[in-house]
Design an enzyme around this catalytic site. Structure first.
Site, PDB file in Angstrom:
ATOM      1  N   CYS A  94      54.954   8.356  46.120  1.00  0.00           N
ATOM      2  CA  CYS A  94      55.572   8.995  47.284  1.00  0.00           C
ATOM      3  C   CYS A  94      54.935   8.473  48.564  1.00  0.00           C
ATOM      4  O   CYS A  94      55.182   8.994  49.646  1.00  0.00           O
ATOM      5  CB  CYS A  94      55.435  10.519  47.194  1.00  0.00           C
ATOM      6  SG  CYS A  94      53.729  11.035  47.041  1.00  0.00           S
ATOM      7  N   CYS A 107      60.830  19.007  58.841  1.00  0.00           N
ATOM      8  CA  CYS A 107      61.748  17.863  58.948  1.00  0.00           C
ATOM      9  C   CYS A 107      61.423  17.028  60.180  1.00  0.00           C
ATOM     10  O   CYS A 107      61.025  17.564  61.208  1.00  0.00           O
ATOM     11  CB  CYS A 107      63.186  18.356  59.094  1.00  0.00           C
ATOM     12  SG  CYS A 107      63.787  19.221  57.643  1.00  0.00           S
ATOM     13  N   CYS A 131      59.536  22.969  64.011  1.00  0.00           N
ATOM     14  CA  CYS A 131      59.011  23.137  62.659  1.00  0.00           C
ATOM     15  C   CYS A 131      58.485  21.804  62.131  1.00  0.00           C
ATOM     16  O   CYS A 131      59.050  20.750  62.402  1.00  0.00           O
ATOM     17  CB  CYS A 131      60.131  23.664  61.756  1.00  0.00           C
ATOM     18  SG  CYS A 131      59.743  23.656  60.014  1.00  0.00           S
ATOM     19  N   CYS A 166      69.770  22.847  62.611  1.00  0.00           N
ATOM     20  CA  CYS A 166      68.656  23.746  62.315  1.00  0.00           C
ATOM     21  C   CYS A 166      68.090  24.322  63.611  1.00  0.00           C
ATOM     22  O   CYS A 166      67.686  23.559  64.495  1.00  0.00           O
ATOM     23  CB  CYS A 166      67.565  22.999  61.556  1.00  0.00           C
ATOM     24  SG  CYS A 166      66.150  24.063  61.264  1.00  0.00           S
TER      25      CYS A 166
END
Ligand code: SAH
Length: 450
Positions: free
Chosen positions: A405, A80, A77, A71
Site C-alpha cells: 500500500c 479524503c 476532514c 461531502c
C-alpha cells in the site's frame, strides 16, 4: 518568492498527498485542493529552499477535471484528499504515482499495466475507527481534522456503509444519556476512546469494538441493546487501552456479547476476523488484487508458496488449492490464530502458519534450507527490512510478488532485490482507496537467468 506574495499559477500536476503543483520561477509551488489544468491566483503561505506552499486566493480558470465535492466536511476532514477531482482523474494521478515511484526511487522499468480502478467509490470501506472525545461533558464522535486530533463531529462518512452511521449514533446517544464520558486526550480522562466497527461485505456480519481507558461494567447493557437493535451485529467486544498513546487498540479484548469475531467470505474462503487482525478495508477490490497476484504467480500445482506478512491468511489461502504447500508468516498472534482456523474451516490441509517477525522467520527458513518457489511479500507501509529481503534472496525463489500500500517503499525494496539477482517483470497499480491519496500496487519479480 516571498510569504504573502500573490502570484498567478498554472497547476500542472497533483502530488501523492493530493496537493496541486505548479512551477513559478523554477520553483515548485504546492497548493491544496487544486487540480491539473487549474489556473489560479495563489497566495504564498510558506517558502522553503526548493519549493513553496500556497493557497487559492482566486480560481481564474477551473480545470475540466474539477468536480464539486458532495461531502460537507471536505477538505477539513483528514480522510479524503481527492474529492475535488473526477474519479477518472484520480486514477490517472494514482497510476502516475505508482509508475514514477518505480522509475524515480526504484530505477526500474517493469512492463506497466494500467491501474485497476474501483467500480464502487462510495461506501466501500468495511472498517471505521471513530475517535470519541469529551466536549463540555457531552461525548462527540467523528473524524480527525487534517494533521490534528481535533474531532470533526460528522458521522455519515460517504466511504462507509450506512449501518455504521446508525450504530455510531446509537452508541453516542446511549453514552450521553447514561452519563458515560468520552475521552479527554489532554487530561487522559473519560471512558470511551474509540468506536471501531467492521463489516463482512459478503456475509453482512458486523462487529462492534468499544475501546475504553479501563475495564468497566457500564457498557454491558449497551452491548445487549446493540445486539437487539441491529440484527447484523454478531459481536460486541470491549478493548482496553489504558495508555497515553496514538495507538488505537490496547492489548486486552473481552467479549461483551456475541461470538467475539465475525466471518466474511473472500475469494471463496470463509474468513474469521478478530478485532486485532488486519483485513483489507476494501474487500471487494482486494479480491481483484489477489487474483492479479495469482495470475502473476502462474502456479502449476507443485509449488511451495511462502506468504510473508500474511495477516489472517487471506492471500495464501486463496491460492492454497493451486499449490503443493503454503507457509504463512505473521506477527500478530490473533491473526495467526484466525489464519489457522480459516485453513481448517475451509478444508485446506496443505497450509502452515508461523507467528513471528517476517525477517526472523524468513532467516530461519533460509538457514534450514527451505526453497519456496514463490514468495509473496505484503508488508505494512514502511516496507520490508533488510533481514527479510536478504533471507528472501537466500531462499532464491523463482518468483517474488510484492504487494504494497506504499509504492515508494515497494519500489525501494524491489530495487534491492533487483540489484541482487531479480528483474521486475510486471507491475500494476490497484486502487483500493478511492477519494483518498492512497494507492496499492502489485509487482512481479523473477529470478534473472543471466
Ligand atoms: N497479507 C495480509 C495482510 C497484509 S497487511 C492481507 O492481505 O490481508 C501487513 C501485515 O503484516 C499485517 O497483518 C501486520 O500485522 C503484519 N506485520 C507487520 N509487521 C510485521 C513483521 N515485522 N513481521 C510479520 N508480520 C508483520
Amino acid at each position: 518568492m516571498k510569504k504573502n506574495e500573490i502570484i498567478n499559477l498554472e497547476i500542472t500536476d497533483i502530488s501523492s498527498d493530493g496537493n496541486g503543483v505548479g512551477k513559478y520561477e523554477g520553483m515548485a509551488v504546492f497548493v491544496p485542493e487544486t487540480c491539473t489544468g487549474d489556473i489560479i491566483e495563489a497566495k504564498i503561505v510558506k517558502v522553503l529552499k526548493s519549493y513553496a506552499y500556497g493557497i487559492v486566493s482566486k480560481l481564474l480558470s477551473p480545470s475540466p477535471y474539477r468536480i464539486q465535492s458532495r461531502c460537507p466536511v471536505f477538505p477539513k476532514c483528514g480522510g479524503c484528499s481527492l474529492r475535488h477531482i473526477s474519479y477518472e482523474c484520480e486514477l490517472k494521478v494514482k497510476d502516475n504515482i505508482v509508475r514514477s515511484c518505480f522509475k524515480r526511487i526504484g530505477k526500474l522499468e517493469p512492463e506497466f499495466e494500467d491501474i485497476l480502478g474501483c467500480e464502487e467509490t462510495k461506501g466501500y470501506r468495511n472498517k471505521a475507527q471513530y475517535p470519541v472525545a469529551d466536549s463540555g461533558g457531552q461525548a462527540v464522535c467523528g473524524f480527525y481534522a487534517k494533521r490534528s486530533h481535533r474531532i470533526i463531529p460528522y458521522i455519515p462518512c460517504g466511504l462507509l456503509p450506512k449501518e455504521f452511521h446508525n450504530i455510531t449514533d446509537f452508541i453516542i446517544d446511549y453514552i450521553n444519556k447514561n452519563n458515560i464520558k468520552g475521552y479527554n486526550e489532554t487530561e487522559h480522562k473519560g471512558l470511551l476512546r474509540h468506536i471501531y466497527l467492521r463489516k463482512g461485505f459478503s456475509t453482512g456480519e458486523i462487529m462492534v469494538c468499544l475501546i475504553v481507558t479501563r475495564k468497566s461494567e457500564k457498557l454491558t447493557p449497551l452491548a445487549d441493546q446493540i445486539m437487539k437493535k441491529f440484527k447484523d451485529v454478531k459481536s460486541v467486544v470491549m478493548n482496553i487501552n489504558p495508555d497515553r498513546t496514538n495507538v488505537i487498540l490496547g492489548k486486552k479484548t473481552t467479549v461483551l456479547s456475541g461470538k467475539g469475531y465475525i466471518t466474511d467470505v473472500m475469494c471463496g474462503n470463509k474468513i474469521r476476523l478478530s478485532p486485532e487482525s488486519f483485513y483489507q478495508v476494501n474487500s471487494v477490490q482486494a479480491q481483484k488484487l489477489y487474483k492479479i497476484a495469482e495470475e502473476y504467480a502462474g502456479f502449476k500445482g507443485d509449488e511451495h508458496l511462502l506468504d510473508l506478512y500474511c495477516g489472517t491468511g487471506t492471500i495464501g489461502l486463496s491460492m492454497a488449492r493451486s499449490v503443493k504447500k503454503l507457509t504463512g508468516v505473521e506477527i500478530i498472534s490473533q491473526a495467526v490464530k484466525n489464519a489457522k482456523e480459516n485453513a481448517r474451516e475451509n478444508g485446506i490441509c496443505n497450509a502452515e502458519f508461523i507467528c513471528s517477525d517476517a525477517g526472523k522467520a524468513a532467516k530461519l527458513l533460509a538457514e534450514s534450507g527451505e526453497k519456496p518457489d514463490v514468495i509473496i511479500l505484503d508488508p505494512p507501509r514502511k516496507g520490508c527490512d533488510n533481514v527479510t529481503l536478504d533471507s528472501v534472496l537466500k531462499m532464491s525463489p523463482q518468483k517474488i510478488i510484492m504487494i504494497s500500500c506504499n509504492p515508494a517503499t515497494a519500489a525501494r525494496d524491489c530495487k534491492y532485490l533487483c540489484e541482487n539477482g531479480y528483474i521486475t517483470v510486471k507491475a500494476r497499480g490497484v486502487d483500493l482507496f478511492p477519494r483518498t491519496g492512497h494507492v496499492e500496487c502489485v509487482v512481479l519479480m523473477s529470478r534473472d537467468k543471466g
